[in-house]
Motif scaffolding. Structure first.
Motif, PDB file in Angstrom:
ATOM      1  N   PRO A 231       0.815  -1.218   0.000  1.00 51.57           N
ATOM      2  CA  PRO A 231       0.000   0.000   0.000  1.00 51.57           C
ATOM      3  C   PRO A 231       0.847   1.266   0.000  1.00 51.57           C
ATOM      4  CG  PRO A 231      -0.077  -1.072   2.145  1.00 51.57           C
ATOM      5  CD  PRO A 231       0.699  -1.967   1.241  1.00 51.57           C
ATOM      6  N   SER A 232       0.392   2.240  -0.749  1.00 55.12           N
ATOM      7  CA  SER A 232       1.041   3.553  -0.740  1.00 55.12           C
ATOM      8  C   SER A 232       0.625   4.277   0.532  1.00 55.12           C
ATOM      9  CB  SER A 232       0.598   4.357  -1.966  1.00 55.12           C
ATOM     10  OG  SER A 232      -0.777   4.698  -1.848  1.00 55.12           O
ATOM     11  N   THR A 233       1.263   5.403   0.801  1.00 55.88           N
ATOM     12  CA  THR A 233       0.900   6.219   1.962  1.00 55.88           C
ATOM     13  C   THR A 233      -0.558   6.657   1.866  1.00 55.88           C
ATOM     14  OG1 THR A 233       3.179   6.975   2.183  1.00 55.88           O
ATOM     15  CG2 THR A 233       1.481   8.300   3.276  1.00 55.88           C
ATOM     16  N   ALA A 234      -0.984   7.087   0.681  1.00 58.21           N
ATOM     17  CA  ALA A 234      -2.371   7.524   0.499  1.00 58.21           C
ATOM     18  C   ALA A 234      -3.339   6.374   0.763  1.00 58.21           C
ATOM     19  CB  ALA A 234      -2.566   8.078  -0.913  1.00 58.21           C
ATOM     20  N   GLU A 235      -2.993   5.171   0.326  1.00 62.80           N
ATOM     21  CA  GLU A 235      -3.863   4.019   0.548  1.00 62.80           C
ATOM     22  C   GLU A 235      -3.932   3.648   2.028  1.00 62.80           C
ATOM     23  OE1 GLU A 235      -3.494   1.707  -3.712  1.00 62.80           O
ATOM     24  OE2 GLU A 235      -1.810   1.597  -2.306  1.00 62.80           O
ATOM     25  N   ILE A 236      -2.834   3.807   2.736  1.00 62.50           N
ATOM     26  CA  ILE A 236      -2.852   3.548   4.180  1.00 62.50           C
ATOM     27  C   ILE A 236      -3.758   4.560   4.873  1.00 62.50           C
ATOM     28  CG2 ILE A 236      -1.473   3.607   6.307  1.00 62.50           C
ATOM     29  CD1 ILE A 236       0.813   2.344   4.631  1.00 62.50           C
ATOM     30  N   TYR A 237      -3.661   5.829   4.491  1.00 60.45           N
ATOM     31  CA  TYR A 237      -4.543   6.844   5.080  1.00 60.45           C
ATOM     32  C   TYR A 237      -6.009   6.553   4.768  1.00 60.45           C
ATOM     33  CZ  TYR A 237      -0.917   9.971   6.843  1.00 60.45           C
ATOM     34  OH  TYR A 237       0.108  10.517   7.564  1.00 60.45           O
ATOM     35  N   TRP A 238      -6.302   6.117   3.537  1.00 64.52           N
ATOM     36  CA  TRP A 238      -7.670   5.756   3.188  1.00 64.52           C
ATOM     37  C   TRP A 238      -8.156   4.610   4.077  1.00 64.52           C
ATOM     38  CZ3 TRP A 238      -9.288   0.941   1.563  1.00 64.52           C
ATOM     39  CH2 TRP A 238     -10.660   0.850   1.296  1.00 64.52           C
ATOM     40  N   ALA A 239      -7.326   3.577   4.228  1.00 67.48           N
ATOM     41  CA  ALA A 239      -7.702   2.407   5.033  1.00 67.48           C
ATOM     42  C   ALA A 239      -7.901   2.788   6.502  1.00 67.48           C
ATOM     43  CB  ALA A 239      -6.643   1.313   4.902  1.00 67.48           C
ATOM     44  N   VAL A 240      -7.071   3.689   7.004  1.00 71.88           N
ATOM     45  CA  VAL A 240      -7.224   4.163   8.385  1.00 71.88           C
ATOM     46  C   VAL A 240      -8.586   4.824   8.555  1.00 71.88           C
ATOM     47  CG1 VAL A 240      -6.411   5.912  10.027  1.00 71.88           C
ATOM     48  CG2 VAL A 240      -4.772   4.368   8.934  1.00 71.88           C
ATOM     49  N   GLY A 241      -8.944   5.713   7.645  1.00 71.55           N
ATOM     50  CA  GLY A 241     -10.239   6.378   7.732  1.00 71.55           C
ATOM     51  C   GLY A 241     -11.389   5.397   7.659  1.00 71.55           C
ATOM     52  N   PHE A 242     -11.275   4.440   6.764  1.00 70.51           N
ATOM     53  CA  PHE A 242     -12.334   3.446   6.611  1.00 70.51           C
ATOM     54  C   PHE A 242     -12.466   2.596   7.875  1.00 70.51           C
ATOM     55  CE2 PHE A 242     -13.937  -0.724   5.530  1.00 70.51           C
ATOM     56  CZ  PHE A 242     -15.099  -0.407   4.843  1.00 70.51           C
TER      57      PHE A 242
END
Length: 142
Positions: A11-22
């Motif tokens: 996962p990219s940094t942006a994808e990790i942030y998305w997953a955290v929010g979800f």
């Protein structure tokens, strides 16, 4: 359970942030002493976003029905889940970005998981392995 058990991409940094929010809103982080499980779960009515989590972090997506008497009784629901050392890796990757409530859940889950009788040494080693992978540039998960 559908699809791969292992992540198919880092996962990219942006994808990790998305997953955290979800997962902060639609997830759960748990550890169980009796069943010896450490888990990260995400829930949705539509599995599309759960398949995205599966792609990023591995695990599986399953369908189930809500029990009678619940708000959405009989309707299909979907759950994404990762277990054990993979769950530890997900938890430690996201920990600092999650809400205080979810951080408390993670501390509790990891504490229960790592203090399980006969498997204590083995589980502690897996947590250390997961933590080392989290610190690296690639391979976030065991």
């Amino acid at each position: 359970m559908n699809g791969p058990i292992v992540a198919i991409k880092s996962p990219s940094t942006a994808e990790i942030y998305w997953a955290v929010g979800f997962l902060d809103g639609e997830g759960s982080f748990s550890g169980h002493i009796r069943s010896r499980h450490l888990r990260v779960d995400g829930y949705q009515n539509d599995p599309e976003l759960l398949y995205r989590l599966q792609e990023l972090f591995g695990g599986g997506v399953t369908e189930y029905r809500q029990p009678s008497g619940s708000f959405s009784a009989g309707k299909p629901m979907f759950r994404w889940r990762v277990n054990s050392s993979r769950a530890a890796g997900v938890m430690m990757t996201m920990y600092k970005l999650l809400s205080k409530k979810r951080q408390l859940q993670i501390r509790s889950a990891l504490s229960k998981w790592s203090a399980q009788g006969n498997n204590e040494t083995r589980r502690q080693k897996m947590v250390v392995i997961a933590a080392n992978r989290v610190r690296g540039n690639r391979g976030y998960f065991v």
